[in-house]
Write a protein that holds these residues in place. Sequence first.
Motif, PDB file in Angstrom:
ATOM      1  N   GLU A  61      30.606  37.157  49.927  1.00  0.00           N
ATOM      2  CA  GLU A  61      30.555  37.170  48.463  1.00  0.00           C
ATOM      3  C   GLU A  61      29.219  36.623  48.017  1.00  0.00           C
ATOM      4  O   GLU A  61      28.909  35.461  48.271  1.00  0.00           O
ATOM      5  CB  GLU A  61      31.691  36.361  47.851  1.00  0.00           C
ATOM      6  CG  GLU A  61      31.740  36.574  46.342  1.00  0.00           C
ATOM      7  CD  GLU A  61      32.848  35.798  45.671  1.00  0.00           C
ATOM      8  OE1 GLU A  61      33.533  36.371  44.832  1.00  0.00           O
ATOM      9  OE2 GLU A  61      33.007  34.607  45.991  1.00  0.00           O
ATOM     10  N   GLU A  63      27.045  35.083  45.479  1.00  0.00           N
ATOM     11  CA  GLU A  63      27.337  34.315  44.270  1.00  0.00           C
ATOM     12  C   GLU A  63      26.168  33.439  43.879  1.00  0.00           C
ATOM     13  O   GLU A  63      25.394  32.973  44.728  1.00  0.00           O
ATOM     14  CB  GLU A  63      28.585  33.435  44.501  1.00  0.00           C
ATOM     15  CG  GLU A  63      28.951  32.616  43.279  1.00  0.00           C
ATOM     16  CD  GLU A  63      30.343  32.012  43.331  1.00  0.00           C
ATOM     17  OE1 GLU A  63      31.049  32.197  44.342  1.00  0.00           O
ATOM     18  OE2 GLU A  63      30.712  31.335  42.358  1.00  0.00           O
ATOM     19  N   GLU A  70      28.729  36.999  40.855  1.00  0.00           N
ATOM     20  CA  GLU A  70      29.740  36.706  41.868  1.00  0.00           C
ATOM     21  C   GLU A  70      30.329  38.061  42.255  1.00  0.00           C
ATOM     22  O   GLU A  70      30.968  38.704  41.437  1.00  0.00           O
ATOM     23  CB  GLU A  70      30.829  35.825  41.243  1.00  0.00           C
ATOM     24  CG  GLU A  70      31.923  35.421  42.177  1.00  0.00           C
ATOM     25  CD  GLU A  70      32.896  34.446  41.507  1.00  0.00           C
ATOM     26  OE1 GLU A  70      32.835  34.245  40.284  1.00  0.00           O
ATOM     27  OE2 GLU A  70      33.727  33.883  42.243  1.00  0.00           O
ATOM     28  N   LYS A  71      30.044  38.521  43.471  1.00  0.00           N
ATOM     29  CA  LYS A  71      30.511  39.850  43.833  1.00  0.00           C
ATOM     30  C   LYS A  71      30.801  39.952  45.324  1.00  0.00           C
ATOM     31  O   LYS A  71      30.047  39.460  46.145  1.00  0.00           O
ATOM     32  CB  LYS A  71      29.454  40.887  43.438  1.00  0.00           C
ATOM     33  CG  LYS A  71      30.041  42.239  43.156  1.00  0.00           C
ATOM     34  CD  LYS A  71      29.064  43.074  42.370  1.00  0.00           C
ATOM     35  CE  LYS A  71      29.663  44.383  41.962  1.00  0.00           C
ATOM     36  NZ  LYS A  71      28.773  45.151  41.109  1.00  0.00           N
ATOM     37  N   ILE A  72      31.910  40.618  45.636  1.00  0.00           N
ATOM     38  CA  ILE A  72      32.357  40.741  47.017  1.00  0.00           C
ATOM     39  C   ILE A  72      31.708  41.951  47.685  1.00  0.00           C
ATOM     40  O   ILE A  72      31.619  43.022  47.086  1.00  0.00           O
ATOM     41  CB  ILE A  72      33.890  40.856  47.056  1.00  0.00           C
ATOM     42  CG1 ILE A  72      34.501  39.508  46.660  1.00  0.00           C
ATOM     43  CG2 ILE A  72      34.384  41.279  48.429  1.00  0.00           C
ATOM     44  CD1 ILE A  72      35.964  39.578  46.333  1.00  0.00           C
ATOM     45  N   ASN A  95      26.127  32.906  50.023  1.00  0.00           N
ATOM     46  CA  ASN A  95      27.315  33.632  50.439  1.00  0.00           C
ATOM     47  C   ASN A  95      28.484  32.672  50.313  1.00  0.00           C
ATOM     48  O   ASN A  95      28.584  31.697  51.036  1.00  0.00           O
ATOM     49  CB  ASN A  95      27.166  34.119  51.888  1.00  0.00           C
ATOM     50  CG  ASN A  95      28.446  34.757  52.401  1.00  0.00           C
ATOM     51  OD1 ASN A  95      29.389  34.984  51.650  1.00  0.00           O
ATOM     52  ND2 ASN A  95      28.475  35.042  53.685  1.00  0.00           N
ATOM     53  N   TYR A  97      31.469  32.872  51.126  1.00  0.00           N
ATOM     54  CA  TYR A  97      32.437  32.845  52.220  1.00  0.00           C
ATOM     55  C   TYR A  97      31.879  32.198  53.474  1.00  0.00           C
ATOM     56  O   TYR A  97      32.457  32.285  54.542  1.00  0.00           O
ATOM     57  CB  TYR A  97      32.880  34.272  52.559  1.00  0.00           C
ATOM     58  CG  TYR A  97      33.789  34.860  51.529  1.00  0.00           C
ATOM     59  CD1 TYR A  97      34.302  34.079  50.497  1.00  0.00           C
ATOM     60  CD2 TYR A  97      34.159  36.191  51.582  1.00  0.00           C
ATOM     61  CE1 TYR A  97      35.127  34.616  49.547  1.00  0.00           C
ATOM     62  CE2 TYR A  97      35.000  36.736  50.636  1.00  0.00           C
ATOM     63  CZ  TYR A  97      35.480  35.945  49.619  1.00  0.00           C
ATOM     64  OH  TYR A  97      36.314  36.490  48.682  1.00  0.00           O
TER      65      TYR A  97
ATOM     66  N   THR B  53      39.658  46.116  47.359  1.00  0.00           N
ATOM     67  CA  THR B  53      38.393  45.662  46.785  1.00  0.00           C
ATOM     68  C   THR B  53      37.290  46.713  46.851  1.00  0.00           C
ATOM     69  O   THR B  53      36.608  46.969  45.867  1.00  0.00           O
ATOM     70  CB  THR B  53      37.911  44.381  47.473  1.00  0.00           C
ATOM     71  OG1 THR B  53      38.852  43.365  47.197  1.00  0.00           O
ATOM     72  CG2 THR B  53      36.560  43.952  46.936  1.00  0.00           C
ATOM     73  N   GLN B  65      33.897  45.555  39.970  1.00  0.00           N
ATOM     74  CA  GLN B  65      34.311  44.153  40.068  1.00  0.00           C
ATOM     75  C   GLN B  65      34.067  43.396  38.775  1.00  0.00           C
ATOM     76  O   GLN B  65      34.883  42.592  38.344  1.00  0.00           O
ATOM     77  CB  GLN B  65      33.559  43.455  41.203  1.00  0.00           C
ATOM     78  CG  GLN B  65      34.113  43.762  42.579  1.00  0.00           C
ATOM     79  CD  GLN B  65      33.395  42.960  43.651  1.00  0.00           C
ATOM     80  OE1 GLN B  65      33.079  41.801  43.467  1.00  0.00           O
ATOM     81  NE2 GLN B  65      33.123  43.593  44.763  1.00  0.00           N
ATOM     82  N   GLU B 129      40.257  36.156  46.754  1.00  0.00           N
ATOM     83  CA  GLU B 129      39.101  35.742  47.548  1.00  0.00           C
ATOM     84  C   GLU B 129      39.542  35.084  48.849  1.00  0.00           C
ATOM     85  O   GLU B 129      38.995  35.350  49.915  1.00  0.00           O
ATOM     86  CB  GLU B 129      38.225  34.784  46.739  1.00  0.00           C
ATOM     87  CG  GLU B 129      37.601  35.462  45.542  1.00  0.00           C
ATOM     88  CD  GLU B 129      36.622  34.569  44.818  1.00  0.00           C
ATOM     89  OE1 GLU B 129      36.295  33.493  45.352  1.00  0.00           O
ATOM     90  OE2 GLU B 129      36.190  34.944  43.730  1.00  0.00           O
TER      91      GLU B 129
END
Lengths: 110, 279
Positions: A61, A63, A70-72, A95, A97, B53, B65, B129
Motif C-alpha cells: 500500500e 501511502e 493511500e492506495k493498494i 509502503n 504493509y 481490490t 479506490q 487492509e
Amino acid sequence: MPLRNLLLAILFSSACLPAYAERLVLQLTLTPTGFSPKQLTVPANKRIQIKLVNKTQQVAELESYDMKFEKIAVPNGDISVFTGPLKAGKYTFFNDYSDHVTGTVIVKKP
Amino acid sequence: MIAVLLIVFREVLEAGLIISIVSAACKGLAIRAQVISGIVIGLIGAIMLAKFTSLVESSLSGYGQEIFTAVILLTATLMLAWQTIWMSVKGREMAEKNRQHVKSLLLDGKGGFAITIVIAIAVLREGSEVVLFLYSLFLSSSLTENSMLIGGLSGVLLGILVTYTLYRGIVMIPLRHIFSSSNIILSVIAAGLSSQAVGILANIGFLPQWGSQIWNSSFLLSSNSWAGVLAHSVIGYTATPMGIQLVTWCAVLLVISFTTYRLKHTYYANKEKQYASHE
C-alpha cells in the motif's frame, strides 16, 4: 435552510468546473529491497501523479500522510496516486504493509 | 513477526478508536446489538473487498479506490449526522419519560441502524487492509514463516484488547457528561470523515482544492507522528489542510448543529402548544 442551500450551491457549482490540470508524471517501482528511486524531485506548485509498479510478490500500500494518498497495489500490478500542488519542502511516502520501506519527495522552488 | 504484529495492531486500533468513541458517546442507548452486527457486517465486507481490490482498481479508470473510499466516508458522515440528530431529539424524550418508557424506547432501537453502518464502515475500511495484508503473507510465505501469521493474529488480538480497555476508560466518565458532549463528539467525527473524503476527491481532481495548503501546522502536530495519525482517524486532522477540507469540516459541523437546534426548538414549541390546548 438558506445557509445549507447556499453551501450546497457553492459546492456543486464548483464541482462542475474542469479541475483536470496538467500533471507531472513520476515513475516509481517497488522492489523486494525497497522503492526505486528512493527519492523523487519535483518543482513546487505542480499537480503530480506518481505511477507505482509493484514488483514484489506481496500486496503493498503506497501511502503518505503529508501528501494525502493511500492506495493498494497487488503483486505485479501498477497504480497511480495523485497529489499536489505542493509547497517547497520534504515529503515522505511509504509502503504501509511493510516496516521501514520509505521514500521521499523533494519539492524545489522553480 | 514483531513488524507484522505492529502493522496489524495499528490497523485494528484505528478502527477500534472510532468504534469505542462512537459507542461511548452513545452510552445509555442499548446499542450492543448494533455494534456487534456492525463489526460482523464490516468483517464480511472486508473479506469480500480484499478479494475484489484489483477489480475495484481497474474499474473507473484507475480512480476506483479513491472513489470507493470517498463514497464510504461520505456514507459514514451521513449516518453519524443522522445519529446525532436522532439522539438529540430522542434523548430529550427519554429524559422526560419514566423508567419503564425509557426501557421500551431503548428496545425499539429505531435510528440505531445508523450506528451499525458507521461501525461496519470503520471495520470495512481498516479490516480489508488487514485481510489483504495477512492473505498475501499467507500466500507468499513458506511454512517456516508461519510466525508471520501468528504475529498477524496476535496483532488483531492485541488491537481488540487495547480498544476494549480504551472503551472502558472512556465510559468511566459519568453518563451525564458524556450525554451533554456526545453530540459534539459525533459531529466532530462526522466532520473529520467528510473532510477526508473531499480531500481524496480533490487530490484526484474531481473537486477543486480551494488552496492546496492553507496552513502548515507540522511544527505543532506532524501528520507523520503517532498522535497525528490518531488525530487524523478521529477528527480528520491534517497538518496541511486544503481549503475545501476546511470548508467541508466547518459546513458539516454547522449543518448538524443547526439542524439539531432547529429540531429541539420545534420540539419545545410543540410541547408548549400541547399544554396550551389542554388548559
